[in-house]
Design a protein around this motif. Sequence first.
Motif, PDB file in Angstrom:
ATOM      1  N   LEU A 206      -1.130   6.839  -8.846  1.00  0.00           N
ATOM      2  CA  LEU A 206      -1.975   5.975  -8.748  1.00  0.00           C
ATOM      3  C   LEU A 206      -2.248   5.127  -9.981  1.00  0.00           C
ATOM      4  O   LEU A 206      -2.782   4.233 -10.343  1.00  0.00           O
TER       5      LEU A 206
ATOM      6  N   PRO B 202       0.813  -1.273   0.139  1.00  0.00           N
ATOM      7  CA  PRO B 202      -0.115   0.136  -0.047  1.00  0.00           C
ATOM      8  C   PRO B 202       0.686   1.285   0.125  1.00  0.00           C
ATOM      9  O   PRO B 202       2.036   1.393   0.510  1.00  0.00           O
ATOM     10  N   ILE B 203       0.321   2.467  -0.316  1.00  0.00           N
ATOM     11  CA  ILE B 203       0.932   3.598  -0.430  1.00  0.00           C
ATOM     12  C   ILE B 203       0.641   4.361   0.777  1.00  0.00           C
ATOM     13  O   ILE B 203      -0.811   4.328   1.099  1.00  0.00           O
ATOM     14  N   ALA B 204       1.685   4.730   1.448  1.00  0.00           N
ATOM     15  CA  ALA B 204       1.333   5.718   2.562  1.00  0.00           C
ATOM     16  C   ALA B 204       1.831   6.966   2.416  1.00  0.00           C
ATOM     17  O   ALA B 204       3.052   7.095   1.961  1.00  0.00           O
ATOM     18  N   VAL B 205       1.296   8.138   2.808  1.00  0.00           N
ATOM     19  CA  VAL B 205       1.767   9.576   2.526  1.00  0.00           C
ATOM     20  C   VAL B 205       2.903   9.742   3.623  1.00  0.00           C
ATOM     21  O   VAL B 205       3.924  10.408   3.235  1.00  0.00           O
ATOM     22  N   GLY B 206       2.267   9.439   4.784  1.00  0.00           N
ATOM     23  CA  GLY B 206       3.013   9.792   5.978  1.00  0.00           C
ATOM     24  C   GLY B 206       3.781  11.194   5.932  1.00  0.00           C
ATOM     25  O   GLY B 206       2.866  12.171   5.664  1.00  0.00           O
TER      26      GLY B 206
ATOM     27  N   LYS C 233       5.875  15.416   1.528  1.00  0.00           N
ATOM     28  CA  LYS C 233       5.158  16.192   0.662  1.00  0.00           C
ATOM     29  C   LYS C 233       4.798  15.996  -0.652  1.00  0.00           C
ATOM     30  O   LYS C 233       5.573  15.447  -1.459  1.00  0.00           O
ATOM     31  N   VAL C 234       3.440  15.472  -0.677  1.00  0.00           N
ATOM     32  CA  VAL C 234       2.993  14.791  -1.963  1.00  0.00           C
ATOM     33  C   VAL C 234       1.814  15.877  -2.349  1.00  0.00           C
ATOM     34  O   VAL C 234       0.772  16.096  -1.702  1.00  0.00           O
ATOM     35  N   THR C 235       1.864  16.073  -3.786  1.00  0.00           N
ATOM     36  CA  THR C 235       0.574  17.066  -4.292  1.00  0.00           C
ATOM     37  C   THR C 235      -0.500  15.973  -4.680  1.00  0.00           C
ATOM     38  O   THR C 235      -0.079  14.636  -4.994  1.00  0.00           O
ATOM     39  N   LEU C 236      -1.597  16.692  -4.721  1.00  0.00           N
ATOM     40  CA  LEU C 236      -2.718  15.843  -5.274  1.00  0.00           C
ATOM     41  C   LEU C 236      -2.457  15.159  -6.769  1.00  0.00           C
ATOM     42  O   LEU C 236      -2.615  14.165  -7.173  1.00  0.00           O
ATOM     43  N   GLY C 237      -1.676  16.227  -7.600  1.00  0.00           N
ATOM     44  CA  GLY C 237      -1.385  15.635  -9.103  1.00  0.00           C
ATOM     45  C   GLY C 237      -0.491  14.585  -9.084  1.00  0.00           C
ATOM     46  O   GLY C 237      -0.665  13.565  -9.719  1.00  0.00           O
TER      47      GLY C 237
ATOM     48  N   ARG D 180       0.196   2.785 -11.119  1.00  0.00           N
ATOM     49  CA  ARG D 180      -0.174   1.504 -10.445  1.00  0.00           C
ATOM     50  C   ARG D 180      -1.230   0.885 -11.056  1.00  0.00           C
ATOM     51  O   ARG D 180      -1.250  -0.223 -11.247  1.00  0.00           O
ATOM     52  N   ARG D 181      -2.448   1.394 -11.275  1.00  0.00           N
ATOM     53  CA  ARG D 181      -3.330   0.904 -11.994  1.00  0.00           C
ATOM     54  C   ARG D 181      -3.056   0.203 -13.011  1.00  0.00           C
ATOM     55  O   ARG D 181      -3.412  -0.964 -13.419  1.00  0.00           O
TER      56      ARG D 181
ATOM     57  N   MET E 213       0.070  12.530  -6.548  1.00  0.00           N
ATOM     58  CA  MET E 213      -0.440  11.066  -6.351  1.00  0.00           C
ATOM     59  C   MET E 213      -1.555  10.518  -7.238  1.00  0.00           C
ATOM     60  O   MET E 213      -1.456   9.364  -7.427  1.00  0.00           O
ATOM     61  N   HIS E 214      -2.165  11.329  -7.926  1.00  0.00           N
ATOM     62  CA  HIS E 214      -2.979  10.895  -9.054  1.00  0.00           C
ATOM     63  C   HIS E 214      -1.973  10.254 -10.038  1.00  0.00           C
ATOM     64  O   HIS E 214      -2.643   9.119 -10.589  1.00  0.00           O
TER      65      HIS E 214
END
Lengths: 882, 458
Positions: free
Chosen positions: B383, B366-370, B373-377, B386-387, B379-380
Amino acid sequence: AAGMFLRLLSDIQWRAAHPKWRRMTSSQRSTSTSAEPHPVSLPAQAQVVICGGGIMGTSVAYHLSKMGWKDIVLLEQGRLAAGTTRFCAGIVSTARPASIELKMAHYSNKLYQQLEQETGVQTGYMKTGSVSLAQTQDRLISLKRIASSLNVMGVPCEIISPKKVLQLHPLINIHDLVGAMYLPEDALVSSANVSLALATAASRNGVQIHERTTVSHVTIQKGRVTGVETDRGRIQCEFFVNCAGQWAYELGHSGEEPVHIPVHACEHFYLLTHPLPQPLSSSLPTVVDPDGRIYIRNWQGGILSGGFEKNPKPLFTEGRNQLEIQNLQEDWDHFGPLLSALLRRMPGLEALQIMQLVNCPESFTPDMRCIMGESPTARGYFVLTGMNSAGLSYGGGAGKYLAEWIVNGYPSENVWPLDLKRFGTLQSSRTFLRHRVMEVMPLMCDLKVPRWDFQTGRQLRTSPLYDRLDAQGARWMEKHGFERVKYFVPPGSDLLDLDHSKTFYKPDWFDIVGSEVKCCKEAVCVIDMSSFTKFEISSTGDEALENLQYLFSNDLDVPVGHVVHTGMLNEKGGYENDCSIARLSKRSFFMISPTDQQVHCWTWLKNHLPDDSNLVLEDVTWKYTALNLIGPRAVDVLSELSYAPMTAEHFPSLFCKEMSVGYANGIRVMSITHTGEPGFVLYIPIEYALHVYNEVMNMGQKYGIRNAGYYALRSLRIEKFFAFWGQDLDAFTTPMECGREFQVKLDKGMEFLGQEVLLEQKQNGVYKRFTMFILEDHDTDMDLWPWWGEPIFRNGRYVGKTTSSAYSYTLERHVCLGFVHHFDEETGEELVVTTDFINQGEYEIDIAGQRFQAKAKLYPFSSLFTQRRRKDEVELSGYQRE
Amino acid sequence: FYLTPPQVNSILKANEYSFKVPEFDGKNVSSILGFDSNQLPANAPIEDRRSAATCLQTRGMLLGVFDGHAGCACAQAVSERLFYYIAISLLPHETLLEIENAVENGRALLPILQWHKHPNDYFSKEASKLYFNSLRTYWQELIDLNSGETTDVREALINAFKRLDNDISLEAQVGDPNSFLNYLVLRVAFSGSTACVAHVDGVDLHVANTGDSRAMLGVQEEDGSWSAVNLSYDHNAQNEHEVERVKMEHPKSEEKSLVKQDRLLGLLMPFRAFGDVKFKWSIELQKRVVESGPDQLNHNEYTKFIPPNYFTPPYLTAEPEVIHHKLRPQDKFLVLATDGLWETMHRQDVARIVGEYLTGVHHQQPIAVGGYKVTLGQMHGLLTERRARISSVFEDQNAATHLIRHAVGNNEFGTVDHERLSKMLSLPEELARMYRDDITIIVVQFNSHVIGAYQNEE
């Protein structure tokens, strides 16, 4: 005591304005607090014990104490507002499809708005408004329907263009939108703080609150709550309120006598971000994008966004009672599609930094409506839970209704759609719940068109004829777990197409149902109606008759073999049930009620019949298969099969006789059809069902017999102006208000429940009147179809809502049924509704914002009754709801 | 000319079948979670068969793969009949009596097996009466024998294999008045089939094998890696013990002619098989049956041909070797497959590919942000990537399909090469057999929780 409980709350972020209380923040979580022994011991007894310190429990405590009840104890296994309430997204929205839910949300909003002033606890209430977006025309129609409802309730609401959306919220991408609904009064609030404010107010009113106290089980004796056992000792009590949220199911099952509360938790995810470079204004409206399955609100300069994914993750099916739900994992892969939807709606957020993905389980119910009310098996055991992720919006209103219910014995509104008794043990299987909530959660965002059905948890209860009917093209819907036929697809029809006939306009089955209706009118149809609730009541002496005479408004002291349509009224004269009762013998009665009355009616009778061993009440629903033979040739089919004359002289209307049909003996034949058409219902012991069905179909061939479904039945009953309980009739409607005075025998020589109110209404008139509307300028092929819940306008003024509608194939018009009120033009006060008032008005029905002219009628078209028999006994009642 | 990925998929998935052991109230109490099976033809029509069924009168589940040769008739018959013979062999005396009484009195029979079949797995309607009568004779004999002892699974399996082969042989000798059936029983007897059958009941796993199909257990080591344990021995020339056995059973004078070019009598690859009466009957019997048989048989060169150096039949047996294994929590799956798979892939690779496929479903990191510093973009993007990666792995919903994809499409680096896959699948019928054999695979997934619970009980 107040100071003590607040000290225990020290880890929750709140600020009290009360000078005595210190300011505390979440950073000050003190370890010594949790290790501290309980300083205040539990009382040995209380009038009410509430389990659950979330928004529901505190709201019930608040409202009970407001109504003057003081002897109340609230128990919370952890800390107040630490469960789902703590993680709630904080959106209070009135955009709810069902009228009772809308009223609860409206009340909650008003309550929260003044809560800070009342209690001094800061709630963070902010009126931001909300915008619900439509990406498709169908979605816009569904929003317009909600807007129509809101407007007549006086809740400001507007359908707006995509351009206007952009003015309200600069970050929204509007390119794929067709419109939106704007509710300027929707709000944001901290739900944990609302809960604390409610607890504070309740506590000031004398409610005792004990945290870290776990209820192990509730003790019930002779069907009444006697107390609760906790890890800190026993409390005797008269009333128990289960507000345990997602643990409500297990708490219900913890005692010796289980209380079935069908809720199941699903994981729910939302995202928190850091603030934007230019922090978002805290007054920016909340955005709901149901087609994208997401909601977005401003949160501390950034955003909070979650949603209802297509593939939810149910949890706690095995029922581990996890006190700590904080440990649930974030699941980014699962959240992926919702993140895509978010960035599609607000592409400008790409560079925004993530703070956290919150996993907050929510509890869901089998029909997407919350659960409240008294247990059918334990008096004094109340329940309020299963909020389907709208707990904050419903919390205030739901707590108020439940408090009224406990104090007065009934709430101030019709809450049947939310009543625990709409469910039975059959909805309590964990597997059923697990599968059903996986369908319910995505449905939060799915478009709900008229006549949608649940697809999971099906084929639980079926008639013995199920396979036979299915093989003949039956299409099914479900009621109380029972599969019922909608209509029969003729061989050769495009099946796939029909299954996808989901539309707000004319559906694909229009002609199919039309031909079934035609067959009912001209020949004979058979409809399997086995789902109806059937009870037998008998006694050794006259107890059965005496008691039923008190519980039912019509006169049941009729000759053996007669069938009586009658209401089962409450003391306010409202319909608790509407049923047909056949007098089988001097001392035994056979009672037929709507399918979903199985639990409610049983409870009502159990609670009202004396505890007398001579009086036997039995649920025989499962023992009989019911076949409804509708149509002018039913008489021929039946007389050929029984070698008995079935004409009106020998077998008048509203008559019941045991006879043989084919080889099968002991078939209960009743001359009623629930439609006003001529015909019979056959109550067949189930082992004969297939035989009798085959005989009827074989013999019926020469009379043109065919199978029909409930859609045909509904069209027939509505064009005949038959009200159905659960759809048109409820506990707030009296026979006088729906033109059923003839089913009330005020002079039957003995007192009955509701009599006083009915007498009063007979003298002084009624304040609402059940009315039939024929749509005039409505184009069946082109216009939106009515459903139910459409506002009715008289001379341009709102007078009420429709309760059901159908296309009448005979009148070739749409027929809507509904209630007309008379509101004073100046004061809005309700006035008596007279026949003249109904007749002297120009009516319009509002379907998704478009008004259609309608002709109002207080009596059905007499030409529709092909055969009139005894004048006063024309069957004027049907009662199952669709 | 290349097949597009969807075309490739539709070919690979045409015969896939999955069965999940039904859960009761959210729990599966069986030691089996379910199985995936699939087959890819090289012959036209395919000569492999597969079967799976749950025993209804005893506990346990049966799974088997059958590799036919000289036609598919024998494999077809064995796939239809063998499990009934096994189930009957496992039944206690009382149940046999009950069944016999029901048949005698024309009452409904107790259901013996619940089949789990792909729609393409057909049963012969015409022969069902004939097959039933043979089966009934078998249980009548079992009733008469009534040993009174509890049934040993190993013995039951061996008896069932031998009995069925015997019945196949007898039916061909006796013939049938119906000319279609008569021809059918002859084709069954003159063609042949291997069989590799697993019986799983709780932690008891028995594998009965006749021929060169193979059963392999996938074991997850403590470090998470995968290893393979053989649960059958191939009956072919590569198996020294098998060669030894054949030599023992025949006079020393035949030693040289028994195994030639790694084949039995220089002709047959598997050293044990059902049917194949050409390697079992005496020459006289063969001649008599062929001559009195239908014309089609007479004109068939294969049936008329007598193997060289044919002195002391039988040379072939259907008797299986049975291996018993007590399942442990680390035993995650069982692969049953015909030699079409094993000649292209090493068992270690099979264990790894299936193991990673099966656990991949559950254990994706699984991914964890912890605190990052991750932006929404970002992360998108992550993901989405990964998909895409997952979807290529999970293009297959079926472990057997996934394995076939590797068996046919693997390049020298051990990864699936679409171009190669496309070429292999678009070979014309007559060429396909040159490059690959029929492949049939069943992957049974075990329920470690249940197996662990069994262990704790003991």
